[in-house]
Design a protein around this motif. Structure first.
Motif, PDB file in Angstrom:
ATOM      1  N   THR A  73       0.834  -1.213   0.000  1.00  0.00           N
ATOM      2  CA  THR A  73       0.000   0.000   0.000  1.00  0.00           C
ATOM      3  C   THR A  73       0.863   1.256   0.000  1.00  0.00           C
ATOM      4  O   THR A  73       0.605   2.214  -0.741  1.00  0.00           O
ATOM      5  CB  THR A  73      -0.931  -0.001   1.219  1.00  0.00           C
ATOM      6  N   ALA A 123      -3.629  -5.540  -2.000  1.00  0.00           N
ATOM      7  CA  ALA A 123      -2.831  -4.321  -1.809  1.00  0.00           C
ATOM      8  C   ALA A 123      -1.883  -4.101  -2.976  1.00  0.00           C
ATOM      9  O   ALA A 123      -1.651  -2.960  -3.409  1.00  0.00           O
ATOM     10  CB  ALA A 123      -2.052  -4.417  -0.500  1.00  0.00           C
ATOM     11  N   GLU A 135      -3.866  -2.710  -5.903  1.00  0.00           N
ATOM     12  CA  GLU A 135      -4.134  -1.283  -5.645  1.00  0.00           C
ATOM     13  C   GLU A 135      -2.899  -0.442  -5.944  1.00  0.00           C
ATOM     14  O   GLU A 135      -2.992   0.630  -6.543  1.00  0.00           O
ATOM     15  CB  GLU A 135      -4.529  -1.099  -4.177  1.00  0.00           C
ATOM     16  N   ALA A 141      -2.310   2.483  -8.775  1.00  0.00           N
ATOM     17  CA  ALA A 141      -1.904   3.839  -8.377  1.00  0.00           C
ATOM     18  C   ALA A 141      -0.643   4.280  -9.106  1.00  0.00           C
ATOM     19  O   ALA A 141      -0.519   5.441  -9.513  1.00  0.00           O
ATOM     20  CB  ALA A 141      -1.689   3.889  -6.869  1.00  0.00           C
ATOM     21  N   ARG A 190     -11.255  -6.414  -8.093  1.00  0.00           N
ATOM     22  CA  ARG A 190     -10.261  -5.333  -7.950  1.00  0.00           C
ATOM     23  C   ARG A 190      -9.305  -5.289  -9.133  1.00  0.00           C
ATOM     24  O   ARG A 190      -8.918  -4.217  -9.589  1.00  0.00           O
ATOM     25  CB  ARG A 190      -9.474  -5.506  -6.637  1.00  0.00           C
ATOM     26  N   GLU A 245     -11.080  -3.515 -11.934  1.00  0.00           N
ATOM     27  CA  GLU A 245     -11.062  -2.066 -11.723  1.00  0.00           C
ATOM     28  C   GLU A 245      -9.702  -1.484 -12.074  1.00  0.00           C
ATOM     29  O   GLU A 245      -9.607  -0.419 -12.691  1.00  0.00           O
ATOM     30  CB  GLU A 245     -11.408  -1.738 -10.273  1.00  0.00           C
ATOM     31  N   ALA A 246      -8.633  -2.185 -11.686  1.00  0.00           N
ATOM     32  CA  ALA A 246      -7.280  -1.706 -11.973  1.00  0.00           C
ATOM     33  C   ALA A 246      -7.026  -1.662 -13.471  1.00  0.00           C
ATOM     34  O   ALA A 246      -6.475  -0.687 -13.996  1.00  0.00           O
ATOM     35  CB  ALA A 246      -6.252  -2.593 -11.279  1.00  0.00           C
TER      36      ALA A 246
END
Length: 635
Positions: free
Chosen positions: A149, A176, A179, A183, A207, A210-211
């Protein structure tokens, strides 16, 4: 800072009064009292939150290794609030002691390693990136997840290989890592995420989808479509949203999606509208907007019926407008549920005006006031004159807010035909509505508005006469000055006051005789309005009236007249101004002295010299300044 001051402030930190402790902490931080660091750290545990927050700000301002060193032990305390305060401060001052923070990643206690990984996500510490990459191999899964993260928060491209490797870790660490890769936004993460998609759990697939949607790389499209074919339940809506983000435009969708898959996406997105998560509902709506299936309109409208989240309203409106199916919206604009009807009205506003105009006009008769008001607002924003008759009929609505909206709308699209109905509101008991009606009336066709305002001058209600008078004063008072002069004899003081204000804006010699009679008005407010109005007219008749006003029985009128004559540099007023120096209230004598100084009236010297012995210092000061102006032209 002296030792005496420091000792006093340090003692104040132990005061029973929270405000005293807070003040001392603030002062110590501002003065840079490093010897106060131990006491300020102790104050982080103060029971008063304002005191502890002030202590935290003071420590952040002081900074340095000593602050960081005293905060690190607080990471082991059982008090969550105190521990969180220490972590927040270490994010700010950790750069002053990088070895302390990096060393925490080697501690035996997993919690300390976890906290360190968390802190390093936002702390500017040399070597933090490599230390966090090493922490991705920590034996504790929570530490590995925190490290991933933090690497995402730091946008560490250097961490890409290690984060890709973490995609094979347990679900929480993998989550994580996904994510973090999203990012960081490096295209090199697309292929590894594609490979991680099929074997992942539904939780992780959502997830990863979405990424991939965020990374917006077309390489991911086949894998997302394949996953969508196999998906069930809530995962369908999330995968559908990702696919649709990668296929902008309906032509692109047609080349990728079979009818069967399109139907599955539609059903999945519709199911997503019922999800407990606002984020899922919002993403499902955006997906339906991209899909553009007319059948989705009914599902969105049903969502509006149950929705209690105002943040979702604009997203639903955008979705309905993007789908563009106006026929269901026309029917929905008459729905008994005001939320559904309002949403339909807002969406219709975004569609073809010709197709939606009839439905919006019909919505003006909806039984719910909020829908009528919304429809009026939409029609007004369009500025279509054809809507004016229907909006005019709404001026008698029993709901005040609807009347306001109808007036606003008529101000944009109304004309001569609406003037009489608007003027009828000038005697409405709600003053705000009556004043709004006047503003709208003045913006309509001038000739019609003028006739209605002139007729209103004879109304029994003084408030209506007042509004009509103000309206005429804003339109063209020169044309109607005889009627305005007649209003100087009105029984109502406020009406006479408005007449004075309107007439003093007319530079016409014909009005001076009428204005002169205002000096005999029994209401001081009217006489004062006259004097103030004359201040902007530098003409012999205006100056004459101002000189006459020096004899007014009301002090405030005399003061205003004195000030006006001084600004106009009226030399003929000097004898009367000198007379005012001899007697009367101090305010009057001060004003007269200032005016005589502006006039540089030499004949006032003797009277001004006498004032130098006056017991009031302000009177003496005004006299001194006036004498200096007269003697040397000093301003």
């Amino acid at each position: 800072m002296s030792q005496e001051v420091f000792t006093g402030l340090e003692a104040q930190l132990g005061s029973p009064s929270p405000s005293q402790r807070q003040e001392a902490a603030e002062q110590l931080g501002r003065l840079g009292a490093r010897q106060a660091i131990p006491a300020l750290v102790d104050l982080l545990a103060d029971p008063d939150p304002e005191v502890s927050q002030t202590a935290a700000r003071a420590l952040a301002a002081l900074g340095g290794r000593e602050v960081a060193a005293r905060l690190v032990p607080l990471l082991s305390v059982e008090q969550v609030g105190l521990r969180n305060a220490a972590m927040a401060l270490l994010r700010q001052v950790g750069h002053d002691a990088p070895d302390l923070l990096l060393g925490l990643l080697e501690e035996d206690q997993p919690d300390l390693r976890l906290f360190a990984a968390d802190i390093l996500g936002q702390a500017t510490v040399p070597g933090a990136a490599r230390a966090l990459i090493r922490a991705l191999r920590d034996p504790d899964a929570n530490v590995r997840a925190a490290a991933a993260t933090s690497l995402g928060q730091r946008r560490e491209h250097l961490a890409l290989p290690a984060l890709v490797k973490a995609l094979g870790d347990d679900d929480w660490v993998c989550f994580a890592a996904v994510e973090a890769l999203a990012a960081i936004g490096d295209p090199a993460a697309v292929e590894p995420l594609i490979q991680a998609l099929p074997p992942a759990s539904e939780f992780l697939q959502a997830r990863i989808a979405e990424a991939l949607g965020t990374l917006a790389d077309l390489r991911a499209l086949p894998a997302l479509v394949a996953a969508l074919r196999q998906a069930r339940g809530p995962l369908v809506s999330l995968l559908a949203g990702a696919v649709l983000r990668l296929t902008p435009g309906r032509e692109a969708m047609a080349s990728v999606l079979t009818d069967e898959l399109r139907e599955k996406m539609l059903l999945g997105l519709v199911d997503g509208l019922q999800d407990s998560s606002p984020g899922v509902r919002s993403e499902s709506l955006k997906g339906l907007a991209r899909l553009g299936d007319p059948g989705a309109v009914y599902a969105v409208l049903e969502t509006a019926r149950a929705n209690r989240d105002p943040d979702l309203d604009p997203v639903m409106c955008d979705t309905l407008a993007a789908i563009g199916a106006w026929a269901p919206l026309v029917a929905a604009a008459q729905d008994p549920d005001p939320r559904v009807a309002e949403l339909a009205v807002m969406a219709l506003d975004r569609l073809d005006p010709t197709a939606s105009q009839g439905a919006l006009l019909k919505a003006l008769g909806h039984p719910q006031a909020s829908v009528r008001g919304r429809a009026a607002m939409v029609l007004g924003n369009r500025g279509d004159r054809s809507a004016a008759p229907a909006l005019t009929g709404l001026l008698t609505d029993p709901d005040l807010e609807v009347c306001h909206q109808a007036l606003n709308a008529l101000g944009r699209c109304g004309g001569r035909e609406s003037a009489e109905a608007v003027a009828a509101l000038l005697d409405h008991p709600e003053m705000e509505l009556a004043e709004q009606a006047l503003r709208v009336l003045l913006g309509l066709e001038t000739q019609a508005a003028t006739a209605l305002l002139l007729a209103g001058l004879t109304e029994i209600d003084p408030r209506k006469r007042l509004l009509c008078l103000r309206g005429l004063g804003r339109l063209d008072p020169r044309r109607h000055w005889p009627r305005l002069c007649a209003m100087l004899h009105d029984q109502d003081t406020l009406v006479r006051l408005a007449a004075v204000e309107a007439l003093t804006r007319i530079p016409d010699p014909a009005i001076w005789e009428s204005l002169a009679r205002v000096l005999e008005d029994p209401a001081a407010e009217a006489r004062l309005a006259l004097v103030k109005g004359l201040a902007g007219q530098d003409s012999p008749p205006a100056r004459d009236l101002l000189r006459r006003a020096l004899e007014d029985p009301e002090l405030q009128v005399r003061l205003e007249a004195v000030a006006c004559l001084g600004r106009l540099r009226d030399r003929q007023a000097a004898p009367r101004l000198v007379a005012l120096l001899a007697a009367g209230p101090n305010r009057q004598r001060i004003a007269a002295a200032r005016a005589l100084g502006s006039l540089r009236a030499v004949e006032a010297n003797d009277a001004l010299l006498e004032l130098l012995a006056d017991p009031d210092h302000q009177v003496r000061g005004a006299a001194v300044k006036a004498l200096q102006q007269i003697a040397g032209g000093w301003e």
